[in-house]
Design a protein around this motif. Sequence first.
Motif: not given
Length: 368
Positions: A72-101
């Motif tokens: 989980a070490t390198l999954l914290f930051g990217s998931t927190i960012y995507l969570f923040t982005k989806s919550s604030l900007l109402n962004k739905r999941f995109s396959y491009q998000d997987l690049l962050h992982y």
Amino acid sequence: MQTLLNQLVYFGYFQSLFLLCIYLFSPKNRKNINGYVAFLVLVLMIGLSGRVLYISDIFGKNFRLIAFSEFATLLFGSTIYLFTKSSLLNKRFSYQDLLHYLPGIFYIIFVIFMFMLPTDEVIGARIKSGELFRTITIFIGIGLLFNITYWVMSLQLFLSFRKGLRDELSYTVKTQFFFNFLIAIGICLLCWVIVYFISILGFEMLERTAREAIWLSIALIILFIAYYGMISPDLFKIIPSRVQKKYTQSKLSKSDLDHLQTKLDQLMVEKKPYLNRKLLKAELADMLGVSSPEIARLLNENIGMNFFEYINYHRIKEFVELAKTDKAKNFTFFGLAQEAGFNSKTTFNKSFKKLMGTSPKEYFTSQQ
């Protein structure tokens, strides 16, 4: 200390199991849990499973079990960012998000081949030569840098979003919970940086215990957020989705803006849209028959206010007029402010003092 950490491991493990069961078997609650957070809870459960098996001694004290938590070490930051982005900007999941992982996946592969697959003899030789310590130090540093970068991106996104609310909303919204969540993660990462440099100075045992405590702290924060996301989803739904609607850029001339200002002044007098406590800029734009950027340009260039300031300016004027009527005898100052369109006592007091230069009580005392 270790006993307390072990208790937290058990608590976190069963909490993650509880949340995942709800997510899997309760369609109603599943809608309230952000998918990114649910994914991170799954990863945390895998990591905590390894620690539970290690401290319970079911398979003996095999250090490879602890290596599970490193997934989980390198999954914290990217998931927190995507969570923040989806919550604030109402962004739905995109396959491009997987690049962050991708970095996290490479890190997991590294952990498997470096710590889990080699024999005890190979690991022992790496420990004696110092190779293992150097490798761990380098990769923890990379992981910290990676997570801090994503945390900074999350915080910048939040601050920019919160600042932009004044151009879209006429009322204040509760963002403190989200801000506190990001700050808590930031404090954990700062502590992690401190103990990282402590380990470089040679205090390896202290660093190992402290890092475990910090890892658990982040895990418990994520689980806490997942729990509140389930029982109070409105904490993360900051603004109406209509604010996200895109418009073309304003093409109005200066004379068009002057004419539009006349229409706006007339609208504010005749229909008093500011009495709507949750008025949106998009709604006011619809009432004028223009786009959101056009009314924003009107407010900025002709009037010199953003949307939030402009609407609350009219609410203050309405409040002052109401305070002069017999109706005011049956209301407190904030009661009158609510009648004028305010939904927050703090916003009312700040807006009044900014416009009138004094508090409501002092203002009306001086008028007597």
